[in-house]
Scaffold this motif. Structure first.
Motif: not given
Length: 623
Positions: A427, A431, A433, A445-446, A448-449, A452-453, A476
């Motif tokens: 991640i 993405r 970061y 921040e990372c 929360h990503d 969620q996933n 992915e």
């Protein structure tokens, strides 16, 4: 083997008056009454209407040090409940110096010691009468109305010295040595100390509590006082401590909340700073749990009425202060139900991360720095991503039904840490970061990503939907596979179902030692479990007192009263010719806490007892 510390604390005491005797009345110095704010730092001006009722009264006199030690032996650490410095080592050799003075020159103790300050909170002033000074009356299950707010180190170090001397005297067989030790002990008991007594009339509990805090902080500022020490004296934490102490006595709480440096409780204790970091992580802010210092996390302010409150409302929620005693359990579980697990998990992570020798530098960086990220993520997974609406409409985690236990996941924890590190590397790097270094983990921040996933994959698997990977990037796809691997390692319901199928047992069952037994109800489970413990661990029958006796007893008179847990139809259990009665008028949560208490008292071996409830799809209780 070297014995580092010795504590002799009598926590259960009979109702009685506590007095300091042999006080020379003509030496007592009485200070004039004083009404003032001792140490409050407030941006606003105090609006007190009854200042004349808040007068402080002070007396100063000399007393035998041994009397203070004897009071400590009776009351234990409750004697220091308003002392912001309880148990903190100053690394200055003070304890050693105290003991040396008592041993070599007790007559000089008064000159070398700053003395003891005792604060009394009551509605009446207890003046010196003849040659005694009444501090107050102690009552079982209630906190004393008096407290040593300065001089805890003097008393505890002296108590340790006197105890060790008495032990040596009792253990000695040589008559000459015995006489020498006896003389030394008698001389030591002649040591005197300056005692200052401050009386605060208890007209209003908030005023009294604030003034107590001000005086304690002020008197201890000659030595370093940290924000955690001050925070521990706030009404919020005071209420939390009382709740947890009551819960531990009744077998409902998981831990004690203790002052910085307090070693009174050997097991299941947590300091305040550990509590707030675990709360930060469990609520989804692992970056802040790592990066914010104690002064920020525990910052205390004073409102215009002189009341202390915490700045970080998401840690110290207003619902807790608003909750009455009947609501406290529900509120605590909702906001803090995962805190004990999160703290234990973080500590275990620190131990396990040392074993990894990964060649991939990014993965190793995550393992070395990702403690709070991992803790926050696993807490949410084990909580089934449960949430509720906050007062402002925002969505926050809800831990009312959290059932995570470190023992249940220990076997797969190392695999989980490595799998998690791979997920976070995917991640973070794919993405954008930023650089993956120690600073990366100071922000959330990372996270929360990531969460969620993870929740998306978890919900997809839970609904048994088949995901379509057509057209998706292989990275992915790989990430999704890693998420599924992580979920499977800690999917407790799946592990329970697998064990159930392998055992060939359907429905509700319990495991007692090597035996698995089908049960009709949780009451049936409790009855069989208690019978098993009494049979396998007969020594526990000597400990059926206090809170245990409220639901398990061999005293038929208690049962005949039909009160509390015995108000329904108690179960009769016969073991080795003895008869015991089991009160079952309680819900499942209470029964589980009672079983935890009993297993702890009996020292039941771990992994020996399991209750499985098919309707809940999980283990209801395990030990």
């Amino acid at each position: 083997m070297v014995l580092q510390d010795t504590y002799v604390l009598i926590r259960e005491y009979a109702e009685r008056e506590i007095r300091i005797t042999d006080v020379k009345r003509f030496e007592v110095l009485q200070m004039p009454p004083m009404s003032t704010e001792i140490n409050r730092e407030s941006a606003g001006k105090s609006n007190r209407n009854n200042a004349e009722k808040e007068s402080l009264y002070g007396r100063v006199f000399n007393a035998d040090l041994i009397q203070l030690v004897e009071i400590y032996d009776i009351i234990g650490d409750q004697l220091f409940r308003n002392n912001v410095r309880l148990g903190i080592s100053e690394m200055m050799g003070v304890d050693r110096a105290i003991c040396e003075t008592l041993e070599k020159e007790p007559e000089h103790f008064w000159y070398k010691n700053n003395g003891i300050t005792i604060l009394i909170q009551s509605s009446e002033i207890n003046p010196t009468t003849f040659e005694t000074f009444l501090l107050g009356r102690i009552i079982p299950e209630k906190q004393p109305t008096f407290s040593v707010i300065n001089g805890a180190q003097t008393i505890t170090a002296s108590a340790r010295y006197f105890f060790e001397m008495e032990f040596k005297l009792k253990d000695s067989v040589d008559i000459s040595v015995k006489e020498r030790l006896k003389k030394k002990l008698e001389d030591s008991k002649k040591a005197q100390v300056l005692v200052r007594v401050i009386h605060i009339p208890e007209f209003d509990k908030f005023t009294s509590r604030n003034m107590t805090t001000e005086i304690s902080v002020a008197l201890n500022r000659q030595k370093p006082v940290k924000m955690e020490d001050i925070a521990f004296t706030t009404p919020f934490v005071e209420k939390l401590v009382v709740y947890l102490e009551r819960g531990m006595r009744e077998g409902k709480a998981d831990f004690w909340l203790v002052r910085r440096g307090d070693r009174s409780f050997k097991d299941k204790q947590m300091e305040l700073i550990s509590f707030v970091r675990a709360r930060k992580a469990s609520m989804g802010e692992p970056g802040e749990a790592r990066s914010q210092d104690a002064n920020t996390l525990l910052k205390v302010q004073v409102d215009h009425e002189g009341n202390y409150f915490f700045q970080q409302k998401d840690i110290f929620v207003e619902e807790w202060m608003e909750a009455n005693e009947n609501q406290e359990e529900e509120v605590f579980k909702r906001f803090y139900g995962a805190v004990w697990f999160a703290d234990r998990l973080a500590q275990r992570y620190e131990q396990l991360k040392k074993q990894f020798k990964e060649e991939n530098f990014d993965i190793l960086t995550v393992i070395r720095n990702g403690k709070w990220y991992f803790t926050a993520t696993l807490v949410q997974l084990l909580n089934d991503f449960s949430s509720c609406k906050n007062g402002d409409g925002s969505i926050i985690p809800d831990f009312s039904k959290f059932h995570g236990a470190l023992e249940d996941i220990e076997e797969n924890l190392s695999k989980g840490i490595l799998c998690f590190a791979k997920i976070l590397v995917h991640i973070a790097l794919k993405r954008s970061y930023g650089k993956l270094d120690s600073n990366f983990f100071k922000k959330s921040e990372c996270y929360h990503d990531l969460i969620q996933n993870l929740q998306q994959v978890w919900e997809l698997d839970k609904s048994a939907q088949i995901e379509n990977f057509e057209g998706k990037d292989m990275e992915e796809v790989r990430l999704t596979e890693l998420f599924r691997e992580f979920i499977s390692l800690f999917n407790k319901n799946e592990l329970d179902r697998k064990g159930l199928l392998e055992s060939g047992i359907k429905g509700d069952y319990i495991k007692l030692g090597i035996d698995q037994i089908t049960i009709d109800s949780i009451v049936d489970a409790m009855e069989k479990t208690v019978g098993y413990i009494l049979k396998q661990y007969p020594q526990v029958s000597n400990s059926l007192t206090g809170s245990i006796a409220k639901w398990l007893t061999d005293d038929e008179n208690i049962v005949k009263q039909k009160d509390g847990y015995f108000r329904g139809t108690p179960r009769e259990i016969r073991v080795r010719g003895a008869v015991y009665w089991l009160g079952t008028s309680s819900n499942t949560t209470v029964k589980v806490h009672q079983m935890q208490r009993l297993c702890n008292l009996a020292n039941v071996n771990r992994n020996e007892i399991i209750w499985y409830q098919e309707s809940a799809g999980r283990q209801v209780f395990s030990w």
